[in-house]
Each structure stands twice: as structure tokens, then as C-alpha cells.
Design a protein around this motif. Structure first.
Motif, mmCIF file in Angstrom:
data_model
loop_
_atom_site.group_PDB
_atom_site.id
_atom_site.type_symbol
_atom_site.label_atom_id
_atom_site.label_comp_id
_atom_site.label_asym_id
_atom_site.label_seq_id
_atom_site.Cartn_x
_atom_site.Cartn_y
_atom_site.Cartn_z
ATOM 1 N N VAL A 54 0.850 -1.195 0.000
ATOM 2 C CA VAL A 54 0.000 0.000 0.000
ATOM 3 C C VAL A 54 0.883 1.242 0.000
ATOM 4 O O VAL A 54 1.868 1.319 0.757
ATOM 5 N N LYS A 55 0.556 2.178 -0.892
ATOM 6 C CA LYS A 55 1.314 3.442 -0.940
ATOM 7 C C LYS A 55 0.376 4.629 -0.766
ATOM 8 O O LYS A 55 -0.807 4.548 -1.074
ATOM 9 N N PHE A 56 0.948 5.727 -0.267
ATOM 10 C CA PHE A 56 0.198 6.989 -0.138
ATOM 11 C C PHE A 56 0.921 8.079 -0.902
ATOM 12 O O PHE A 56 2.145 8.136 -0.898
ATOM 13 N N ARG A 57 0.120 8.925 -1.557
ATOM 14 C CA ARG A 57 0.698 10.112 -2.185
ATOM 15 C C ARG A 57 0.557 11.272 -1.217
ATOM 16 O O ARG A 57 -0.540 11.577 -0.757
ATOM 17 N N VAL A 58 1.666 11.878 -0.875
ATOM 18 C CA VAL A 58 1.633 13.027 0.027
ATOM 19 C C VAL A 58 2.367 14.182 -0.642
ATOM 20 O O VAL A 58 3.593 14.198 -0.694
ATOM 21 N N ARG A 59 1.615 15.128 -1.173
ATOM 22 C CA ARG A 59 2.166 16.308 -1.843
ATOM 23 C C ARG A 59 3.358 15.977 -2.735
ATOM 24 O O ARG A 59 4.493 16.407 -2.496
ATOM 25 N N GLY A 60 3.089 15.197 -3.750
ATOM 26 C CA GLY A 60 4.114 14.912 -4.751
ATOM 27 C C GLY A 60 5.111 13.829 -4.354
ATOM 28 O O GLY A 60 5.889 13.365 -5.175
ATOM 29 N N ARG A 61 5.064 13.428 -3.079
ATOM 30 C CA ARG A 61 5.978 12.352 -2.677
ATOM 31 C C ARG A 61 5.166 11.100 -2.418
ATOM 32 O O ARG A 61 3.957 11.143 -2.248
ATOM 33 N N GLU A 62 5.875 9.972 -2.366
ATOM 34 C CA GLU A 62 5.173 8.716 -2.136
ATOM 35 C C GLU A 62 5.728 7.987 -0.925
ATOM 36 O O GLU A 62 6.939 7.936 -0.716
ATOM 37 N N LEU A 63 4.824 7.424 -0.172
ATOM 38 C CA LEU A 63 5.184 6.745 1.059
ATOM 39 C C LEU A 63 4.649 5.313 0.966
ATOM 40 O O LEU A 63 3.511 5.103 0.543
ATOM 41 N N THR A 64 5.480 4.343 1.309
ATOM 42 C CA THR A 64 5.019 2.956 1.275
ATOM 43 C C THR A 64 4.670 2.515 2.684
ATOM 44 O O THR A 64 5.550 2.345 3.526
ATOM 45 N N ALA A 65 3.392 2.343 2.949
ATOM 46 C CA ALA A 65 2.953 2.037 4.312
ATOM 47 C C ALA A 65 2.920 0.534 4.571
ATOM 48 O O ALA A 65 3.178 0.087 5.684
ATOM 49 N N ILE A 66 2.560 -0.257 3.567
ATOM 50 C CA ILE A 66 2.529 -1.717 3.716
ATOM 51 C C ILE A 66 3.478 -2.305 2.673
ATOM 52 O O ILE A 66 3.367 -2.030 1.481
ATOM 53 N N ARG A 67 4.412 -3.129 3.136
ATOM 54 C CA ARG A 67 5.444 -3.634 2.256
ATOM 55 C C ARG A 67 5.441 -5.153 2.209
ATOM 56 O O ARG A 67 6.238 -5.820 2.835
ATOM 57 N N GLY A 68 4.472 -5.695 1.510
ATOM 58 C CA GLY A 68 4.470 -7.133 1.306
ATOM 59 C C GLY A 68 3.945 -7.939 2.472
ATOM 60 O O GLY A 68 4.652 -8.768 3.043
ATOM 61 N N ILE A 69 2.693 -7.704 2.863
ATOM 62 C CA ILE A 69 2.092 -8.480 3.954
ATOM 63 C C ILE A 69 1.272 -9.637 3.392
ATOM 64 O O ILE A 69 0.473 -9.454 2.474
ATOM 65 N N SER A 70 1.493 -10.815 3.945
ATOM 66 C CA SER A 70 0.656 -11.974 3.644
ATOM 67 C C SER A 70 0.100 -12.496 4.958
ATOM 68 O O SER A 70 0.847 -12.643 5.931
ATOM 69 N N LEU A 71 -1.192 -12.745 4.984
ATOM 70 C CA LEU A 71 -1.799 -13.263 6.213
ATOM 71 C C LEU A 71 -3.112 -13.959 5.874
ATOM 72 O O LEU A 71 -3.932 -13.421 5.129
ATOM 73 N N ASP A 72 -3.280 -15.167 6.396
ATOM 74 C CA ASP A 72 -4.563 -15.847 6.261
ATOM 75 C C ASP A 72 -5.339 -15.682 7.559
ATOM 76 O O ASP A 72 -4.798 -15.904 8.637
ATOM 77 N N LEU A 73 -6.596 -15.310 7.425
ATOM 78 C CA LEU A 73 -7.452 -15.210 8.599
ATOM 79 C C LEU A 73 -8.425 -16.378 8.560
ATOM 80 O O LEU A 73 -9.088 -16.610 7.548
ATOM 81 N N TYR A 74 -8.480 -17.146 9.651
ATOM 82 C CA TYR A 74 -9.351 -18.315 9.698
ATOM 83 C C TYR A 74 -10.711 -17.960 10.290
ATOM 84 O O TYR A 74 -10.845 -16.975 11.012
ATOM 85 N N GLU A 75 -11.666 -18.800 10.009
ATOM 86 C CA GLU A 75 -12.996 -18.629 10.589
ATOM 87 C C GLU A 75 -12.918 -18.735 12.108
ATOM 88 O O GLU A 75 -12.183 -19.568 12.630
ATOM 89 N N HIS A 76 -13.700 -17.941 12.783
ATOM 90 C CA HIS A 76 -13.849 -17.971 14.246
ATOM 91 C C HIS A 76 -12.585 -17.653 15.020
ATOM 92 O O HIS A 76 -12.563 -17.770 16.229
ATOM 93 N N GLU A 77 -11.500 -17.318 14.349
ATOM 94 C CA GLU A 77 -10.296 -17.065 15.130
ATOM 95 C C GLU A 77 -10.162 -15.585 15.454
ATOM 96 O O GLU A 77 -10.898 -14.733 14.940
ATOM 97 N N SER A 78 -9.194 -15.311 16.316
ATOM 98 C CA SER A 78 -8.954 -13.944 16.723
ATOM 99 C C SER A 78 -7.459 -13.667 16.609
ATOM 100 O O SER A 78 -6.652 -14.295 17.275
ATOM 101 N N VAL A 79 -7.123 -12.751 15.693
ATOM 102 C CA VAL A 79 -5.719 -12.411 15.473
ATOM 103 C C VAL A 79 -5.460 -11.012 16.008
ATOM 104 O O VAL A 79 -6.181 -10.073 15.668
ATOM 105 N N ALA A 80 -4.452 -10.887 16.841
ATOM 106 C CA ALA A 80 -4.084 -9.552 17.318
ATOM 107 C C ALA A 80 -2.974 -9.005 16.445
ATOM 108 O O ALA A 80 -2.100 -9.754 16.003
ATOM 109 N N ILE A 81 -3.045 -7.705 16.181
ATOM 110 C CA ILE A 81 -1.974 -7.047 15.453
ATOM 111 C C ILE A 81 -1.336 -6.031 16.377
ATOM 112 O O ILE A 81 -2.012 -5.140 16.893
#
Ligand SMILES: Nc1ncnc2c1ncn2[C@@H]1O[C@H](COP(=O)(O)OP(=O)(O)OP(=O)(O)O)[C@@H](O)[C@H]1O
Ligand SMILES: Nc1ncnc2c1ncn2[C@@H]1O[C@H](COP(=O)(O)OP(=O)(O)OP(=O)(O)O)[C@@H](O)[C@H]1O
Ligand SMILES: [Mg+2]
Ligand SMILES: [Mg+2]
Lengths: 390, 357
Positions: free
Chosen positions: B15-42
Motif C-alpha cells: 500500500v502506498k500513499f501520495r503526500v504532496r508529490g511524494r510517495e510513502l510505502t505504508a505496507i510492504r508485502g504483507i501476507s496473512l490468512d485469517l481463519y474462521e472464528h479465530e482472533s488475530v491480534a496485530i
């Protein structure tokens, strides 16, 4: 400095109590009401406490108990409907002259609970942090202002490049630190920090708390810390006041409060602190406070010292009991409205809420291990046997 | 875990953001599976991308942000392909609901609390206005609003910070979502209500069967609610494991640092442990391990090459070169060894003395 005239409405020092501690701030029988006439509600009731210079006094209590309202009354946003607030012995609540008001605004800074509601979204961070400096001419020249602002912004863990940005471009934690920078740049005497760290992650939180501690050591700053994270409160506070529905129910030094919580609400609060350990947290017993256990029909409750500056809210009979038990180093029996509640029988009377129950659970665990193949049932059976013996 | 179905599958997300002509990369290659009924803390530092990550599948990414790569599979659809706001409105709020850290971002200041809850119920459930009111009141009571009837027609400003948050939770739960994203929902609440809300979220999970993604700074809350924990640093997951694995057998130096910051492990009047330095600027390309400049255990390779995700157990992963077979053996810091015993002790210790039981 383009400093303003030193109008001596406030003395250098506040009054001193019998133990030689300087009382910086004092709330005396403060009531705060919202609304008018019949629909008015008293949300702060007869609240009295002192804050000594250089200490960290924390207010903890459930949501809606009136913590922020008290903080806002101190900075004169909420009017008191009874009682008064004194700063260095001078009344600062109600109608006061302009010079005094200016000194109050300058010397008492509040870091607000809600970072997005309290930051001007149209102003740059630079402007937000500088605003107070402008209003009170607290800098020599432009270079001095920039130096001050950059210094504080780095101290709170942000970068000078952030100064040209706007609040909405920051994460919640970053916004909270902007609020802290804005207050600290004023070099106040008293800082009311309303949940200043609750939006921060553990590591930044540690930085901010260490920073606040450093400010305190360097400048003799005094804090009124409003928080719900009791594990942090225990660590940073000199004294803690517990507030329940607008009443202060207990005030004591931090360790005293955690070792000998006398008021049942305090105990339930301590029992609710989440423990950062999955096994301990899973086994935790929550104590639920039920205000119906008090019978205040004939005998009115009040906040009184039960010894050594440990104040508890109770009626004649309760206070007498708290005094005897505290002298013996014991805790009151846990009471709930339905006294036959099985869960509560598991809690031995003579122990502090947490350590007692935890020790009890350790014992249970040891017994469980011994019982081994006999399993859980036998373990529990042994506990009840033991309970009976005790 | 294995026998559960994956409900949401995120793969190599950027995920990237444009901030006044510059670019910021906020998410850099996240992979995650979320299962049914589970609870994942971040968990992770402020600015590490926790909120942005969940916003990508909640359909709440700000206008200046965009998905620069990867996929998000949910109910057979790739959410990264959604272009129209209408499509999002069928998912956001009803199938994937979010409770934010700041209640006022979710509440309308000029509508009464009661109106706001009933309107959500009316939008997502088939019922009459009278019925919606009954359900709204029931929900208000469920999240612990005293005198719900009397406060039904109040405006948000008349509620305290904590009560506002309870209303937001009531609104989110009233649509019975498949995934409930909680972005620090209990941060503004006192511990008593927090304990009740956590219990409520867990109890209703049993009833409705949603999966929870729970963002929090409070490792106590993690211990309470999470089956699994993902630790984020500078837009990447650096460690992922079951809650027990994360607390008792952490492998990433950043996780070590987080645990070391716990006040329960600190000495009174000593400094709290804090991580030196600041996270890297997300405007420039990061070479090597993003945590390396702040990592006392950094190896030479950390400055040169980004570490891959190493697998420790079937459920436990960490992204640190320390797990490479060629790396020197490094123990986690003393302060967090035997953390369970230390925690038990710290709850007994007061004023330097161990209390008798
Ligand atoms: N401007 C206002 N008008 C009417 N009632 C108010 C106003 N401000 C606060 N209240 C009420 O006063 C009580 C105390 O609110 P306050 O914000 O002080 O609580 P708090 O202890 O800070 O809670 P929290 O931990 O949730 O922030 C609440 O019942 C709240 O609804
Ligand atoms: N709309 C936006 N425009 C520009 N940058 C943004 C925007 N939203 C987030 N960011 C940046 O993306 C990064 C990740 O932000 P995010 O809000 O996900 O942090 P977070 O981990 O949730 O932090 P916190 O714990 O403080 O809430 C930060 O550096 C932040 O400044
Ligand atoms: Mg408040
Ligand atoms: Mg966030």
C-alpha cells in the motif's frame, strides 16, 4: 525574552501541609453539574484532594466517572457549582481577574484525551505547537522559536520534517505526541495529562513516560495523570485517587493502594487489569463491584484518612472496620450483594485482591500437578478441603 | 487451526500513499490468512501500518492511498479489484465491520445515539422501525450503557469518551459481520468496561462466529483476546505465531523489545525500557532489515539483505536473519526470559518485598 509583565497574582510557592509538602493544587468540596434545573446532573460530587509540587497524582476510575470533567474544571473550562479550586493557595475557580486567568492558562497545561478533537485540522504541526509560544511571547526571535519547536518535536519522538504536515496525516499515536509537544513547549508547572499514553504502543509509551519523568526531574513539574491503564499508573504515580461515579472512593500512595485496596471498587478495578501473560490472563478471576452492598440510608459516607494518608470513602462503621483491618495489615472480606455467590467464596478474606488470588491459584496449580492423573476434580476438591481447614 | 477454513487471504500486499508529490510505502508485502472464528491480534509501533493494513480489506483506505500490489481474497472475490464505491458498501459495515480507536470518527455528532444505531439496523436488517428501536436498545444494554432508554435520544457529546466507544461497538455488532476489525476499541475504556467489552466481543463471537482482527498496544489485551498474534514493523509482519509462542518463545528482536517494555517487568522509579531511535522513514526505499538500525542484535547481513520469513513451528514464523542456520546463537534478553515466572512474581512483589500468602 519578550516576556510579559510579571504580575504577581500568584505566589512563587503554595501553602505547606503539616508534613512540609507544598500543596500546588487543591480541590475543596468541588461539585460539578451539567444542565440546568430539573434535568441537571451532578457528575462530580464533593471532591477534595491535594496535589503536591513535583509529584505525579493519578486519577483512575471507570468511564464517565468524571475524571476529564475534573481536569477541565482545573483549567477553567468547566465551572464548579460548589466548592473551589486553589492553585498555590489562590482561588482559580469562579470569577477571577484577567491577569490571574492568563497565569493559570500559561502554568497549567492539559493534554487532551481525544487527539483528533483537540488539534486544529487546518493548521500545520508547526503552528499548533507554536501557538502558545505566540500567545505568551515565550521566545526571543524567530530562530529561537524554531529551535524550541524543533527541540520539543524531537523530544516527543517526531521528526522536524513533520512540522509542515497537518494532523490528519498522522497516525493516532503520532497525533497524541503532537498534543504532548504543544503542552510541554510552554514549560508549564502543572500538566494535566488526560489519557496521554493510551493511544501509544508500548515502546513509544515508554519513551513518552520516561520523557515526562525527565521533564519532572529537570523542571520539578507536577502531573495530574488521568488514566485507565492501572499497570502504568502503579509504575509512574506517587499517589493515586480512585473515582467512582463522581465520588473519590480511595486515595493512597501507589504501592499502598495496590497492597491494601480497602474500597471494594478499587479491588474490582485492580482485578480487571489485563495481565500480559496468556496463561495468567486466562485464569484470572474478575471481581465485580456492586454498590448495593453499602447501606448508606442512616449513616452518610465520607472520605476519611484511615491512617498514613490512606483515604477511603465509607460510613462510620465501614471506616472503623477499614482502620482496624489496615492496622492489622488485612483486607476486608469481599462482599457482593448476593453473599452466597459461589465465586466469591473462593476468595480468602485476609489477602490482597491480586496477590492473594494469584497465590491461591499457584497453590491450586501445585495441587493439580500433585494430583496428576487424579485430575482437575480432585484438585478442586482439595482446595475446598483446604478452605475448610483455613 | 488446520481444519478451519480461511475466510480472508491476504497475499503480498503493498500500500502506498501520495503526500504532496511524494510517495510513502505504508505496507510492504504483507501476507496473512485469517481463519474462521479465530482472533488475530496485530501489534506494533505507532505508524507501523496496523490501521492501514486493516483498512485495505475494510474498504476504508483514504483517497490518497492505493494498493500497489498483492491480492485480498474474501468470499471468492479479490477485494483489491474493487473499483466502485457501491461494491464496497455491500461489504463494509455489514460483512466486514470496524470499531475504531477514536469513537468520533464513527459517530455523527449531530444525530442522536439512538438514531445512529437504528439507522444501521434498518439498513442491514429487514425489520420495522419499532423493531429496530427495540434491538438498538437491547444492543445498548448489551454493551453496558446504563439507563439506555433515557440516553437513547442523547447526542454523542453528552456521552463520555468511553460510552461513545461502547456505542460504536454496538453499531458494529448490530450488523452481525463476518469479520470484526477492532482498531484499539478499548483504548479509551477503563479496565472494568474493557474486561466486559472483551468478554462481550468473545461471547458474541461464539454466537455469531465472526473472525476478529484486533489492533492493540496492550499486550495484556493481546493475552486476553488473541489466538494468534502478528507483530508489525515498518509495514511488514516480522513475527507471527500463536499467543503462547509470542509470549513464551519470541524470536524476533523487535518482539523482544516490545515485551521488554512491559511495565509489569520494570522496577519502580527506574526507567522503562524503550527502543532506541525511530522507525525508518517510509518515503525512501528500505534496504536490508528495516529494524537493523535500532537492533542491538543486528548482524552485518541485516544492513544488506532483507531477511526472509523463517518458519519455526507450523504456526510460528519470524523475519530475522538470527534464525538463519549460519547466524550466531543469540538468546532473548534476560529481562524477558521466564516471563511467566517473572509475571507471577511481579504481581506478588510490592515495595521490594515479597508478600506472604
Ligand atoms: N458537556 C456536557 N454536558 C452534559 N453532560 C456531560 C458533559 N460533559 C460530560 N458530561 C457527563 O459527565 C459525566 C462525566 O464525564 P467525563 O468525560 O468527565 O468522564 P471520564 O471519567 O473522563 O470518562 P472517560 O474515561 O470515558 O473519558 C458523564 O456522564 C458525561 O456524560
Ligand atoms: N492518509 C494518509 N496519508 C499519508 N500517510 C498516511 C495516511 N494514513 C496513514 N499514513 C501513514 O502510513 C503509516 C501507517 O499508518 P497507520 O495509521 O497504519 O499506523 P498505525 O500502525 O495504525 O499507528 P497507530 O498505532 O499510531 O494508530 C504512517 O507512517 C502514517 O503516517
Ligand atoms: Mg475522560
Ligand atoms: Mg492505528
Amino acid at each position: 525574552m519578550k516576556t510579559e509583565k510579571k504580575t504577581s497574582v500568584l505566589p512563587e510557592r503554595g501553602p505547606v501541609d503539616e508534613k512540609g509538602r507544598e500543596i500546588l493544587l487543591s480541590l475543596k468540596n468541588v461539585d460539578i453539574r451539567f444542565g440546568k434545573g430539573n434535568s441537571s446532573a451532578k457528575v462530580v460530587k464533593n471532591v477534595s484532594f491535594d496535589i503536591y509540587r513535583g509529584e505525579t497524582f493519578s486519577l483512575v476510575g471507570e468511564s464517565g466517572s468524571g475524571k476529564t470533567t475534573i481536569g477541565r474544571a482545573i483549567i477553567r473550562v468547566n465551572p464548579c457549582s460548589a466548592g473551589e479550586i486553589q492553585y498555590k493557595g489562590v482561588r482559580i475557580s469562579g470569577k477571577i481577574n484577567q491577569a490571574l486567568e492568563r497565569q493559570v492558562i500559561r502554568n497549567i497545561q492539559m493534554v487532551f484525551q481525544d487527539p483528533s478533537a483537540s488539534l486544529n485540522e487546518r493548521a500545520t504541526v508547526d503552528y499548533i505547537v507554536s501557538e502558545g509560544l505566540h500567545n505568551f511571547h515565550l521566545y526571543k526571535d524567530e530562530a529561537d522559536r524554531v529551535r524550541k519547536v524543533e527541540h520539543i518535536i524531537e523530544e516527543v519522538g517526531l521528526l522536524p520534517e513533520h512540522l509542515t504536515r497537518y494532523p490528519h496525516e498522522f497516525s493516532g499515536g503520532q497525533r497524541q505526541r503532537i498534543g504532548l509537544a504543544r503542552a510541554m513547549v510552554m514549560e508549564p508547572e502543572l500538566v494535566i495529562a488526560d489519557e496521554p499514553i493510551s493511544a501509544l504502543d508500548v515502546s513509544i509509551r515508554a519513551q513518552v513516560l520516561n520523557l515526562m519523568k525527565k521533564f519532572q526531574q529537570e523542571r520539578g513539574l507536577t502531573y495530574l495523570f488521568i488514566a485507565h491503564d492501572l499497570s502504568i499508573v502503579r509504575f509512574i504515580s506517587d499517589r493515586i485517587g480512585v473515582i467512582y461515579k463522581g465520588n473519590i472512593v480511595e486515595i493512597a500512595e501507589a504501592e499502598e493502594l495496590f497492597d491494601f485496596p480497602m474500597h471494594p471498587y478499587t479491588r474490582s478495578l485492580i482485578s480487571a487489569v489485563p495481565i500480559p501473560d496468556p496463561v495468567l490472563e486466562r485464569d484470572k478471576v474478575l471481581l465485580t463491584y456492586d454498590p448495593a452492598i453499602h447501606d448508606y440510608t442512616a449513616d452518610q459516607p465520607r472520605l476519611e484518612d484511615i491512617g498514613g494518608g490512606h483515604f477511603v470513602f465509607g460510613n462510620e462503621q465501614e471506616l472503623a472496620q477499614y482502620r482496624t483491618l489496615r492496622a492489622k495489615g488485612e483486607l476486608p472480606q469481599w462482599r457482593s450483594a448476593e453473599s452466597a455467590d459461589a465465586e466469591n467464596e473462593e476468595i480468602p478474606a485476609k489477602r490482597t485482591g491480586r496477590p492473594g488470588r494469584r497465590g491461591w491459584r499457584m497453590l491450586r496449580r501445585a495441587l493439580l500437578a500433585l494430583a496428576g492423573i487424579l485430575g482437575v476434580c480432585v484438585g478442586l476438591f482439595l482446595i475446598f478441603l483446604l478452605l475448610a481447614v483455613i | 487451526m488446520e481444519d478451519r477454513n480461511v475466510i480472508l487471504s491476504v497475499k503480498d500486499l503493498y500500500v502506498k500513499f501520495r503526500v504532496r508529490g511524494r510517495e510513502l510505502t505504508a505496507i510492504r508485502g504483507i501476507s496473512l490468512d485469517l481463519y474462521e472464528h479465530e482472533s488475530v491480534a496485530i501489534v506494533g509501533e505507532s505508524g507501523s501500518g496496523k490501521s492501514v493494513f486493516t483498512k485495505t480489506f475494510a474498504g476504508m483506505l483514504e483517497r490518497n492511498g492505493y494498493l500497489a500490489g498483492g491480492s485480498i481474497e474474501f468470499e471468492g472475490k479479490d477485494l483489491t479489484k474493487i473499483r466502485r464505491a457501491k461494491e464496497w458498501s455491500q461489504i463494509r459495515g455489514s460483512k466486514i465491520a470496524t470499531v475504531f480507536q477514536d469513537p468520533m470518527t464513527s459517530l455523527n455528532p449531530i444525530l442522536t445515539i439512538g438514531k445512529q444505531i437504528t439507522s444501521v439496523i434498518l439498513r442491514h436488517q429487514n425489520c420495522s422501525e419499532g423493531e429496530a428501536r427495540v434491538r438498538a436498545l437491547a444492543m445498548m444494554k448489551k454493551v453496558g450503557i446504563p439507563h439506555a432508554e433515557a440516553r437513547f435520544d442523547d447526542y454523542p457529546f453528552q456521552y463520555s469518551g468511553g460510552m461513545r466507544q461502547r456505542i460504536v461497538i454496538a453499531i458494529a455488532l448490530s450488523c452481525q459481520p463476518k469479520i470484526l476489525i477492532c482498531d484499539e476499541p478499548t483504548t479509551a475504556l477503563d479496565v472494568t468496561i474493557q474486561a466486559q467489552i472483551l468478554k462481550l466481543i468473545k461471547d458474541l463471537q461464539k454466537e455469531f462466529g465472526y473472525s476478529i482482527v484486533f489492533i492493540t498496544h496492550d499486550l495484556g489485551v493481546v493475552a486476553n483476546i488473541a489466538d494468534r498474534v502478528a507483530v508489525l514493523y515498518a509495514g511488514q509482519i516480522v513475527e507471527l505465531g500463536t499467543t503462547e509462542e509470542l509470549f513464551y518463545d519470541p524470536r524476533h528482536p523487535y518482539t523482544w523489545a516490545l515485551l521488554s517494555s512491559l511495565p509489569q517487568l520494570a522496577q519502580r522509579n527506574a526507567k522503562l525500557y524503550s527502543i532506541a531511535g525511530t522507525p525508518p522513514s517510509l518515503y525512501s526505499e528500505i534496504t536490508g532489515d528495516a529494524f537493523a538500525p535500532r537492533n542491538p542484535y543486528a548482524l552485518k547481513i541485516d544492513t544488506l539483505k532483507e531477511p526472509p520469513m523463517f518458519q519455526i513451528t507450523p504456526t510460528h514464523f519470524a523475519r530475522t536473519w538470527l534464525l538463519d542456520p549460519r547466524a550466531p546463537r543469540v538468546e532473548k534478553p534476560e529481562g524477558i526470559q521466564n516471563i511467566h515466572e517473572k509475571m507471577m512474581n511481579s504481581l506478588h512483589v510490592s515495595g521490594g518485598q515479597v508478600r506472604e500468602n
